[in-house]
Design a protein around this motif. Structure first.
Motif, PDB file in Angstrom:
ATOM      1  N   TYR A 282       9.609  10.795  11.721  1.00 55.36           N
ATOM      2  CA  TYR A 282       9.848  11.076  13.146  1.00 55.36           C
ATOM      3  C   TYR A 282       9.906   9.773  13.935  1.00 55.36           C
ATOM      4  CZ  TYR A 282       9.171  16.034  12.379  1.00 55.36           C
ATOM      5  OH  TYR A 282       9.323  17.330  11.949  1.00 55.36           O
ATOM      6  N   ALA A 298      16.306   8.991  17.492  1.00 56.33           N
ATOM      7  CA  ALA A 298      14.984   9.567  17.768  1.00 56.33           C
ATOM      8  C   ALA A 298      15.019  11.089  17.815  1.00 56.33           C
ATOM      9  CB  ALA A 298      14.458   9.022  19.094  1.00 56.33           C
ATOM     10  N   GLN A 299      13.913  11.734  17.429  1.00 55.28           N
ATOM     11  CA  GLN A 299      13.787  13.185  17.621  1.00 55.28           C
ATOM     12  C   GLN A 299      13.233  13.499  18.999  1.00 55.28           C
ATOM     13  OE1 GLN A 299      12.943  11.696  14.901  1.00 55.28           O
ATOM     14  NE2 GLN A 299      13.417  12.905  13.088  1.00 55.28           N
ATOM     15  N   TYR A 300      12.330  12.617  19.477  1.00 52.45           N
ATOM     16  CA  TYR A 300      11.719  12.839  20.781  1.00 52.45           C
ATOM     17  C   TYR A 300      11.948  11.604  21.638  1.00 52.45           C
ATOM     18  CZ  TYR A 300       9.267  16.392  18.040  1.00 52.45           C
ATOM     19  OH  TYR A 300       8.969  17.448  17.214  1.00 52.45           O
ATOM     20  N   GLY A 301      12.243  11.838  22.919  1.00 54.40           N
ATOM     21  CA  GLY A 301      12.500  10.702  23.781  1.00 54.40           C
ATOM     22  C   GLY A 301      11.894  10.895  25.167  1.00 54.40           C
ATOM     23  N   ALA A 316      -3.199  10.913  28.201  1.00 54.21           N
ATOM     24  CA  ALA A 316      -2.998  12.275  27.687  1.00 54.21           C
ATOM     25  C   ALA A 316      -3.489  12.378  26.242  1.00 54.21           C
ATOM     26  CB  ALA A 316      -1.516  12.642  27.765  1.00 54.21           C
TER      27      ALA A 316
ATOM     28  N   CYS B 227      18.176  14.399  20.135  1.00 54.17           N
ATOM     29  CA  CYS B 227      16.858  14.028  20.670  1.00 54.17           C
ATOM     30  C   CYS B 227      16.368  15.067  21.689  1.00 54.17           C
ATOM     31  CB  CYS B 227      17.003  12.651  21.319  1.00 54.17           C
ATOM     32  SG  CYS B 227      15.483  11.966  21.933  1.00 54.17           S
ATOM     33  N   ILE B 228      15.102  15.394  21.600  1.00 54.41           N
ATOM     34  CA  ILE B 228      14.495  16.276  22.603  1.00 54.41           C
ATOM     35  C   ILE B 228      13.853  15.390  23.669  1.00 54.41           C
ATOM     36  CG2 ILE B 228      12.646  17.981  22.982  1.00 54.41           C
ATOM     37  CD1 ILE B 228      13.040  18.763  19.999  1.00 54.41           C
ATOM     38  N   PHE B 229      14.287  15.565  24.922  1.00 54.16           N
ATOM     39  CA  PHE B 229      13.754  14.698  25.982  1.00 54.16           C
ATOM     40  C   PHE B 229      12.556  15.348  26.667  1.00 54.16           C
ATOM     41  CE2 PHE B 229      17.878  12.786  25.324  1.00 54.16           C
ATOM     42  CZ  PHE B 229      17.539  11.435  25.354  1.00 54.16           C
ATOM     43  N   ILE B 230      11.572  14.520  26.937  1.00 52.07           N
ATOM     44  CA  ILE B 230      10.328  14.996  27.547  1.00 52.07           C
ATOM     45  C   ILE B 230      10.176  14.346  28.920  1.00 52.07           C
ATOM     46  CG2 ILE B 230       7.791  14.909  27.284  1.00 52.07           C
ATOM     47  CD1 ILE B 230       9.298  14.654  24.104  1.00 52.07           C
ATOM     48  N   PRO B 235       3.589  13.473  29.662  1.00 51.42           N
ATOM     49  CA  PRO B 235       3.549  12.993  28.277  1.00 51.42           C
ATOM     50  C   PRO B 235       2.716  13.901  27.369  1.00 51.42           C
ATOM     51  CG  PRO B 235       2.243  11.581  29.697  1.00 51.42           C
ATOM     52  CD  PRO B 235       2.952  12.537  30.592  1.00 51.42           C
ATOM     53  N   GLU B 236       1.861  14.755  27.964  1.00 49.78           N
ATOM     54  CA  GLU B 236       1.063  15.652  27.098  1.00 49.78           C
ATOM     55  C   GLU B 236       1.972  16.607  26.321  1.00 49.78           C
ATOM     56  OE1 GLU B 236       1.040  15.611  30.356  1.00 49.78           O
ATOM     57  OE2 GLU B 236       1.564  17.636  31.039  1.00 49.78           O
ATOM     58  N   LEU B 238       4.724  15.689  24.899  1.00 51.10           N
ATOM     59  CA  LEU B 238       5.079  14.949  23.684  1.00 51.10           C
ATOM     60  C   LEU B 238       3.953  15.080  22.664  1.00 51.10           C
ATOM     61  CD1 LEU B 238       6.795  12.922  22.060  1.00 51.10           C
ATOM     62  CD2 LEU B 238       5.587  11.090  23.228  1.00 51.10           C
ATOM     63  N   ILE B 239       2.732  14.921  23.139  1.00 51.05           N
ATOM     64  CA  ILE B 239       1.599  15.000  22.213  1.00 51.05           C
ATOM     65  C   ILE B 239       1.535  16.383  21.575  1.00 51.05           C
ATOM     66  CG2 ILE B 239      -0.935  14.960  22.136  1.00 51.05           C
ATOM     67  CD1 ILE B 239      -0.575  12.622  24.245  1.00 51.05           C
ATOM     68  N   LEU B 241       4.051  18.377  20.961  1.00 50.05           N
ATOM     69  CA  LEU B 241       5.117  18.474  19.956  1.00 50.05           C
ATOM     70  C   LEU B 241       4.757  17.712  18.677  1.00 50.05           C
ATOM     71  CD1 LEU B 241       8.206  18.013  22.301  1.00 50.05           C
ATOM     72  CD2 LEU B 241       7.695  20.050  20.935  1.00 50.05           C
ATOM     73  N   LEU B 242       4.154  16.539  18.856  1.00 49.70           N
ATOM     74  CA  LEU B 242       3.791  15.741  17.678  1.00 49.70           C
ATOM     75  C   LEU B 242       2.691  16.429  16.873  1.00 49.70           C
ATOM     76  CD1 LEU B 242       3.839  12.135  19.195  1.00 49.70           C
ATOM     77  CD2 LEU B 242       5.558  13.187  17.703  1.00 49.70           C
ATOM     78  N   GLN B 243       1.808  17.158  17.612  1.00 51.05           N
ATOM     79  CA  GLN B 243       0.720  17.843  16.911  1.00 51.05           C
ATOM     80  C   GLN B 243       1.202  19.135  16.250  1.00 51.05           C
ATOM     81  OE1 GLN B 243      -2.059  18.103  20.191  1.00 51.05           O
ATOM     82  NE2 GLN B 243      -3.485  16.699  19.173  1.00 51.05           N
ATOM     83  N   GLU B 245       4.595  20.717  16.339  1.00 51.11           N
ATOM     84  CA  GLU B 245       5.923  20.895  15.762  1.00 51.11           C
ATOM     85  C   GLU B 245       6.141  19.924  14.591  1.00 51.11           C
ATOM     86  OE1 GLU B 245       9.669  21.788  18.282  1.00 51.11           O
ATOM     87  OE2 GLU B 245       9.900  19.721  17.612  1.00 51.11           O
ATOM     88  N   ALA B 246       5.976  18.629  14.884  1.00 50.99           N
ATOM     89  CA  ALA B 246       6.184  17.628  13.839  1.00 50.99           C
ATOM     90  C   ALA B 246       4.970  17.558  12.902  1.00 50.99           C
ATOM     91  CB  ALA B 246       6.437  16.266  14.472  1.00 50.99           C
ATOM     92  N   VAL B 248       2.493  15.414  12.861  1.00 53.25           N
ATOM     93  CA  VAL B 248       2.291  14.060  12.341  1.00 53.25           C
ATOM     94  C   VAL B 248       1.089  13.351  12.974  1.00 53.25           C
ATOM     95  CG1 VAL B 248       4.604  13.542  11.476  1.00 53.25           C
ATOM     96  CG2 VAL B 248       4.118  13.234  13.898  1.00 53.25           C
ATOM     97  N   ILE B 249       0.486  13.966  13.987  1.00 51.36           N
ATOM     98  CA  ILE B 249      -0.757  13.363  14.508  1.00 51.36           C
ATOM     99  C   ILE B 249      -1.854  14.407  14.530  1.00 51.36           C
ATOM    100  CG2 ILE B 249       0.423  11.621  15.884  1.00 51.36           C
ATOM    101  CD1 ILE B 249      -0.307  13.212  18.399  1.00 51.36           C
TER     102      ILE B 249
END
Ligand code: FAD
Ligand code: AMP
Lengths: 323, 249
Positions: A282, A298-301, A316, B227-230, B235-236, B238-239, B241-243, B245-246, B248-249
Motif C-alpha cells: 500500500y 498510491a491507493q490512498y491520498g 489522529a 487512488c482514494i482521496f481523503i 485524517p482519522e 485514513l487511519i 482505512l489502513l486499519q 480495509e488495508a 496494514v497498521i
C-alpha cells in the motif's frame, strides 16, 4: 535434488526474510516432490535454528567457522557450494538483498547454474523451469526460463507470505569446506547506523521529499514512523541536500524496498523514485498538488500542505492507538 | 594502477517500456540509450581518482559487450574522460555470456580494479559483477558506496545491514558499486567530446557461449486501482482505512 535455502541471521537471530525464504522453499520442494533443507552460516543457537521448522524445514545444516568473518563472497560461495554438492541441490533459494546479490552470481558460475534474480512468485512450472521476476524497475514482469540442472532463485523481499507448516527439524553441524582458505579482506572500521530500524526490513516506511522544505521539518515524519513501528526514508534530492542520511534514499539509485505500507510525503512520484517503492503493498501519498504523479501509484491520498496535514495525522493516530 | 569500468547501456530512465512480437521483445523504437547510472558514477569516481596525484591511478578504461550500434554509448564514456575502451562485438544475451566476454577482456589486459554496477536498470540482473569475479577467481566486494586510493592502495566502503564497513584488500578485485561512490555523474564537456573522437576503441571477437537462462515473454504489471482521496481535515478516516480495509497498521 533437494531445495536449499540460504538463511541470514543478524547477531544469531533470523530475520523475517529467512522465514519467507523457508516458506517459499517448502512450497517449491512440494512442487518438486523433494525436501527443503536450510543452510545457516555463523553462530546461531539451537532454539533459533528450530524456528525454521515452523515453516516446513525438516533439516538444517549449520556451519560455524571463524573464517566466515568478515563477509567474503568468494569464501562464502565455497561454503555454500560444498553444502549444495553434499545435498545434490536442485534449487538454491536466497534473498534478493545485498547478501544474495553478492553470493548468487558467484555461486551460479561455480555450480554452472542459471539464476532468476529477484523472483516475485513460485515457478509456474518446474519442467520447463519458469519463474517470474520484475524488470525495468518494476515496469514489467518477465517470465524467465532457467535451463540448467541446478537453479538459483533470489526472492524479492516481502513478495511471499509466511506459510506455517510445523515440523521437528533435524539439525546437523557440518564443515564449511573452506579448505583452509582465508579472506584477503581487512575490515578497518565498522560504522553502525543509529537506532533506526533497517529500511529494507521495515514493514512500514514513512518517507519525505523536497516538499518537506527543510531538514527541520522532519519531526512529524519521525514521530509517525515511531508510532507505527516503522522506518524513515526520503527521496534522492533530500539526501543530496544532506537533509537526511543517504542510507535513507529510496528509488532506482537508492534502496529498493517493498514494505506493506509506504507513506510518500511531499514526494512528486518521479519514475526513478517509484522504481524503488512501487512494490509496496500500500502507498499513501500526501501532496499539495492534486496532479502529482505519485497519486497514480498510491491507493490512498491526501491533497494538502504536509506541514498542516502531518500534525493532524499524528494526533489522529495517537488517538486511534489509545482507543 | 589501472581501473576498468564495465558499462552497460540501458534505456533512459524515463522511457515508457513497450514490447513487440507478442510481448517477447523490448520495443526499441524511439529509445534513448544511456550509460547505466551506476556505471556512470563508477566512471566519475575513477576519473576523480585519476586526477588526484596521490592516488596513483594511471589509466581508466571502459569495457562494453555489445554490437557496433552501441558505440555512441562508449564514445560518451570516452567523452566523459575514460582513456580508452574495449568492446566485445556481440549482442549482450544475458548475464552469464556478458560476464564470460568481460572476463576475456580482463585476461588479455592488466587491470587492478574492475568496477561493475549493482544492476543494469533495464533487466535488473544484479549478476554480471559477481559472475565476472568468479570466472576470474578474484575476490569481490559488493555494495560499495565509497572508493579511495592512496598510492595505489585501495580502500572501500561497503554498505552492510545496519551500517557500513571500511575495508582494504589487495588488487586485483572486482568492486560492485551502488549509490554513494560519486555524488553527481560527470557530464561530457565540448573538449571531451572532441577528444573522444580520436580515443581508441579496441574491438574484440567474442567467445562462444550458451546463455543459461532466457526471457520467454513480458507482461506489463497490473494497473493499480484509482487512488482514494481523503479529506485533509479528517485524517482519522485514513487511519480507519489502513486499519480496517488495508489491514496494514
Ligand atoms: C538517473 C536518475 C536516477 C534517479 N534516481 C532517483 C532515486 O533513486 N530516488 C529518487 O527519489 N529520485 C531519483 N531521481 C530523481 C527523480 O527524477 C526526481 O527528481 C526526485 O525523485 C524528486 O524528488 P522529490 O519528489 O522529493 O522532489 P520534487 O520533484 O521537487 O517534488 C516535491 C513534491 O512535493 C510537493 N510539495 C511541495 N510543497 C508541499 C507541501 N507543503 N506539502 C505537501 N507537498 C508539497 C510538490 O507538489 C511536489 O510534488 C533520479 C533521477 C535520475 C535522472
Ligand atoms: N553488456 C555489458 N557490457 C559491459 N558491462 C556490462 C554489460 N551488462 C552488464 N554489465 C556490468 O554489470 C553490471 C550489472 O549488470 P546486470 O548484472 O546486467 O544487472 C552493470 O552495471 C555493468 O557494470
Amino acid at each position: 535434488m533437494s531445495v536449499i535455502v540460504y538463511t541470514e541471521n543478524w547477531d544469531g537471530k533470523f530475520k523475517k526474510l529467512s522465514f519467507e525464504l523457508a516458506s517459499y522453499a517448502t512450497k517449491l520442494a512440494e512442487m518438486l516432490g523433494s525436501e527443503a533443507v536450510a543452510l545457516s552460516l555463523g553462530p546461531v543457537g539451537e532454539e533459533e535454528l528450530r524456528k525454521l521448522g515452523k515453516y516446513g524445514i525438516s533439516r538444517i545444516l549449520s556451519m560455524e567457522n571463524n573464517s566466515l568473518e568478515p563477509f567474503d563472497p568468494r569464501l562464502y560461495t565455497g561454503a555454500i557450494a560444498s553444502a549444495a554438492g553434499r545435498e545434490s541441490a536442485g534449487v538454491i533459494i536466497m534473498a534478493n538483498n545485498n547478501t544474495g546479490k553478492a553470493l548468487a552470481p558467484r555461486l551460479a558460475v561455480r555450480l554452472k547454474a542459471a539464476i532468476c534474480p529477484g523472483a516475485i512468485r513460485l515457478p509456474e512450472s518446474t519442467a520447463p523451469f519458469v519463474v517470474s521476476k520484475r524488470v525495468f524497475s518494476g515496469n514489467a514482469i518477465a517470465r524467465t526460463e532457467l535451463k540448467t540442472g541446478v537453479k538459483i532463485i533470489t526472492l524479492t523481499q516481502n513478495s511471499f507470505d509466511l506459510v506455517e507448516r510445523p515440523v521437528e527439524p533435524r539439525i546437523e553441524t557440518i564443515d564449511a569446506g573452506l579448505d583452509g582458505g582465508t579472506s584477503p579482506l581487512r575490515i578497518k572500521e565498522v560504522q553502525k547506523q543509529s537506532g533506526n530500524l533497517l529500511l529494507t526490513d521495515a514493514e512500514i516506511v514513512v518517507s519525505g521529499g523536497r516538499g518537506m522544505k527543510s531538514s527541520e521539518n522532519w519531526g512529524p515524519i519521525e514521530e509517525l514512523a515511531e508510532l507505527l513501528g516503522g522506518a524513515t526514508a526520503c527521496s534522492r534530492p533530500v539526501s543530496d541536500e544532506g537533509w537526511r542520511p543517504h542510507e535513507e534514499h529510496t528509488g532506482q539509485t537508492g534502496k529498493i524496498i517493498a514494505p506493506n505500507l509506504y507513506f510518500a510525503i511531499g514526494i512528486s512520484g518521479a519514475t526513478q523514485h517509484l522504481a524503488g517503492i512501487s512494490s509496496s503493498k500500500y502507498i499513501v501519498a500526501i501532496n499539495n498538488d492534486k496532479d502529482a504523479p505519485v497519486f497514480e501509484a498510491a491507493q490512498y491520498g491526501i491533497v494538502g500542505d504536509a506541514s498542516k496535514v502531518l500534525p493532524k495525522l499524528v494526533k489522529a493516530l495517537r488517538k486511534a492507538k489509545s482507543e | 594502477m589501472n581501473i576498468l569500468v564495465c558499462i552497460s547501456q540501458v534505456p533512459d530512465t524515463t522511457t515508457r517500456v513497450k514490447f513487440t512480437g507478442n510481448n517477447t521483445k523490448l520495443d526499441t523504437t524511439g529509445i534513448q540509450w544511456v550509460i547505466n547510472p551506476w556505471d556512470e558514477l563508477s566512471l566519475t569516481r575513477s576519473l576523480e581518482l585519476k586526477e588526484d596525484a596521490s592516488a596513483g591511478v594511471d589509466r581508466v578504461s571502459v569495457a562494453h559487450v555489445g554490437p557496433a550500434s552501441s558505440e555512441p554509448t562508449i564514445r560518451k564514456a570516452l567523452a566523459i574522460g575514460a582513456d580508452d575502451a574495449y568492446r566485445v562485438n556481440t549482442e549482450a544475451s544475458g548475464a552469464f555470456p556478458v560476464a564470460v566476454q568481460l572476463a576475456k577482456v580482463v585476461r588479455e589486459e592488466n587491470f587492478d580494479v574492475i568496477l561493475c554496477g549493482i544492476e543494469s536498470s533495464d533487466y535488473n540482473g544484479s549478476s554480471v559483477g559477481g559472475m565476472l569475479a568468479e570466472l576470474l577467481d578474484y575476490p569481490s566486494v559488493s555494495g560499495i558506496s565509497g572508493l579511495n586510493v592512496e598510492n595505489g592502495e585501495p580502500e572501500l566502503i561497503r554498505e552492510i545491514d545496519g551500517g557500513k564497513e571500511v575495508l582494504s584488500l589487495p588488487v586485483p578485485f572486482v568492486g560492485i558499486v551502488q549509490k554513494g561512490i560519486a555524488k553527481e555523474p560527470r557530464i561530457a564537456a565540448m573538449r571531451g567530446i572532441m577528444q573522444a573522437r580520436t580515443k581508441p576503441i579496441r574491438v574484440i571477437d567474442p567467445d562462444e557461449v550458451e546463455p543459461l537462462a532466457e526471457y520467454l515473454d513480458f507482461e506489463p504489471p497490473q494497473p493499480r486501482p484509482a487512488c482514494i482521496f481523503i479529506d485533509p481535515d479528517h485524517p482519522e478516516k485514513l487511519i480507519g482505512l489502513l486499519q480496517n480495509e488495508a489491514k496494514v497498521i
